[in-house]
Each structure stands twice: as structure tokens, then as C-alpha cells.
Scaffold this active site. Structure first.
Site: not given
Ligand code: OSB
Ligand code: MG
Length: 368
Positions: A135, A161-163, A189, A191, A214, A239, A263, A291
């Protein structure tokens, strides 16, 4: 199983690089660890709640509080304690799934260590190694992002995976596709950073053949995700919205997701995570293991879960070095894009005493 007591321990682990998402920037992982002590074994659980309630309503200090005040006393009262009795014993207390997951995991670990059985065997793993993705946080510039992705691909990560967030979405995706080609497994992703009003904008990601997008919308907007899924070509993955096997089944039947990020912390533990895997497998919905920047303790259990047959996409189960220069446990090391699934009893790993002592900021002991 008879508990002697439970330790709540806070540790502060510096990250190798800041991790920026649409909800904030992390430079340090402030982790709550649960250690249960029984007559024959001890067990560890890592609580994935972050320091601030920005990813979810849970946060580490609140998790410690609800564990100390309500959850630990409830399990200490159980006449016949084992891992499968934990969730029913904690069910009267609403929410706090990350706190519940950490306690259940520690009890399951103690039980499995005493029985000489691994998490992988217990959960039903069918692989001895799992493919790994990474990520990649939001960066200050496209060149910086391309350098980071280049480094991860060189290390062997099998999926990127690009935020994303408004203002950092189509351009970074285009740049990564142009530089690294169409074969790279690529997903994004958000969020929860978008609304349904952004649907036409998000459809601009369609030409890039992403594996999935995501959680573009709010966690309680399952109907919105279903509507969005009809307006864009990129498969929608949930998620934050998936908190149980029941919410997973409902989201799938509404057409709100074509893929699920599992998760264990977010859903109350590994036993519920396995039920979500089973629901998704029955519906032909691919899943992958998410994760939460876990230390080696949480990672060990995630890698075991990711070895179940329905986990058909690479997970956010990156190597220790992606997060920490020194992990709490022996480091997980990437080999050919994969991590080995621990096969020793319980989690199969334990904190290294010297590292643990170094990073500990607070300890609380609750006696039976
Ligand atoms: O949305 O998947 C998520 C980390 C912290 C909280 C939310 C997320 C994430 C990650 C990192 O995307 C995932 C990892 O490498 O543990
Ligand atoms: Mg996520």
C-alpha cells in the site's frame, strides 16, 4: 483454560517513512498489545486501532479502556474459557471490534500454543506462502511516487495499491500506468474520501484497468456504493463498511461490492474473518487480506488467514521492512514476492524481549 491475568501494553514503533492517506499522516505506530497468561501458555493479540479515530471510530486508548473496564472482566468471569466462547461473552458490549479482536486473538494464541497447533492449521490455510502487495501512501509529487513504486516493484511486490483522495487520483494512476505498464496489478484505496457526486470523476479511472477501487464512499453508505458500482467500470471493494459476515452478505446481495478486503481487527477477530471468507467464497466474491501497519505479531496471523483458499488476490501483507527498521518479532522477509506462512504453534512468532522493552511506553496488568 484458566486465565491468570491479562497484560495491556502500549508500544511506540517508528515507521520507516511517513504514511499518508486521505485521513491523515502516520509517522509512528502506537500499538496496544494484549498478552494473556494461562496456567500452561501465554498468548498475544495486537490491537489494530490507531492512535486517532480517523480510519474508524476506535482508537488505541479507547480500546485499552474498554478492555480494562468491560471486556477483560467479562472473559475472566467465564466458567469455561476458550477462543470460541470469547465473542459470545463479549457480544453484550456494542462495537469495539478491534479491542474484542485483540483479546480473542490472544486467547486463541494461548490455546493453540498449548495444543501445539498453528493459526494456519486452525483457520484452514491451504498454502505455505502468500503473494504480497504493498500500500503506497499519498506523496508530495508524482516523481516521488514513481520512485517509491519503482523501489517496491524492484523488491518483488506483486501488486501496487495507491492511496487516493480528491486531487490525487487520476494523475498518479496515469503516471504509474505510463511508467510501469499495463501488466502491473494496480488498485486504489480512497478511505471514504469521495461522495456519490464524484461518480463521473471516478469513472475517469475506468481506462486504467484497475483491479478495484477500495472504499470510495462513507462507511455507512452501502447503498451509495451499490449505485456507484453501476456507474463505473472499476470493481468496487469494501473495507471500512464490512464489519461482520452479516454486513458482508448484505453488501454483496445489494451489489455494493465485487471484492472484499478482510481485516480481522475491523470485524472482531479471526473467527469472524474466516466466516466472511466463507460467505464471500460461497458467493464467488474474491477476498484479500488487508493490513493496519501491524507489527510481526499481527502480521503472523494475517499471513495465516491470507493462506485460506478464497484469498485469491495479493494482500496488504507486506514485509516487516516496509514498515519498521526493527520489527517486534523476527522480521517477515519477502521472497519472490511472497511471505512464508508461520507453521509453529499459535502465531508461530513472539516479541523479541530486547525490542519489546525498548519500544514499550506503558504496561497495565489485570489479575484474574
Ligand atoms: O485502508 O487499508 C487501509 C493502513 C492503516 C489504516 C487503513 C489502511 C491502511 C493501509 C496499509 O492501506 C495496509 C498495510 O500495509 O498494513
Ligand atoms: Mg482500505
Amino acid at each position: 483454560m484458566k486465565l491468570t491475568g491479562v497484560e495491556l501494553r502500549r508500544v511506540a514503533m517508528p515507521l520507516v517513512a511517513p504514511f499518508r492517506t486521505s485521513f491523515g499522516t502516520e509517522t509512528e505506530r502506537d500499538v496496544l498489545l494484549v498478552r494473556v497468561v494461562t496456567e500452561d501458555a501465554e498468548g498475544w493479540g495486537e490491537c489494530v486501532a490507531m492512535a486517532d479515530p480517523r480510519y474508524s471510530s476506535e482508537y488505541a486508548a479507547a480500546a485499552a479502556d474498554v478492555l480494562r473496564r468491560f471486556l477483560i472482566p467479562a472473559v475472566l468471569q467465564q466458567p469455561r474459557l476458550d477462543a470460541i466462547t470469547v465473542a459470545p461473552a463479549l457480544a453484550p458490549f456494542k462495537g469495539h471490534r478491534m479491542a474484542k479482536a485483540a483479546l480473542e486473538t490472544a486467547i486463541l494464541d494461548a490455546e493453540l500454543r498449548a495444543a501445539g497447533r498453528s493459526f494456519a492449521r486452525e483457520l484452514g490455510a491451504v498454502h505455505d506462502r502468500v503473494p504480497c502487495g504493498v500500500s503506497v501512501g499519498i506523496m508530495d509529487s508524482i516523481p516521488e511516487l514513481l520512485d517509491a513504486v519503482d523501489g517496491y516493484l524492484a523488491e518483488g511486490y506483486l501488486r501496487i495499491k495507491l492511496k487516493i483522495e480528491p486531487g490525487w487520483d487520476v494523475e498518479p494512476v496515469r503516471a504509474v500506468r505510463e511508467r510501469f505498464g499495463d501488466e502491473v496489478l494496480l488498485q486504489v484505496d480512497a478511505n471514504t474520501a469521495y461522495t456519490l457526486a464524484d461518480a463521473r470523476h471516478l469513472a475517469r479511472l475506468d481506462p486504467f484497468a484497475l483491479l478495484l477501487i477500495e472504499q470510495p464512499l462513507d462507511e455507512d453508505d452501502v447503498a451509495g456504493h451499490a449505485e456507484l458500482a453501476r456507474m463505473i467500470a472499476t470493481p468496487v471493494c469494501l473495507d471500512e463498511s464490512i464489519t461482520s459476515a452479516r454486513t458482508a452478505a448484505a453488501a454483496i446481495s445489494l451489489g455494493a461490492c465485487a471484492v472484499v478486503n478482510i481485516k480481522p481487527g475491523r470485524v472482531g477477530g479471526y473467527l469472524e474473518a474466516r466466516r466472511i471468507h466463507d460467505v464471500c467464497a460461497a458467493q464467488g466474491i474474491p477476498v484479500w487480506c488487508g493490513g493496519m501497519l501491524e507489527t510481526g505479531l499481527g502480521r503472523a496471523a494475517n499471513v495465516a488467514l491470507a493462506a485460506l483458499p478464497g484469498f485469491t488476490l495479493p494482500g496488504d501483507t507486506s514485509a516487516s521492512g516496509r514498515y519498521f527498521s526493527t520489527d517486534l518479532t523476527e522480521p517477515f522477509v519477502l521472497a519472490d514476492g511472497h511471505l512464508d506462512v508461520p507453521d509453529k504453534p499459535g502465531l508461530g512468532v513472539a516479541p523479541r524481549p530486547d525490542v519489546l522493552a525498548e519500544v514499550t511506553t506503558h504496561i497495565d496488568w489485570i489479575s484474574a
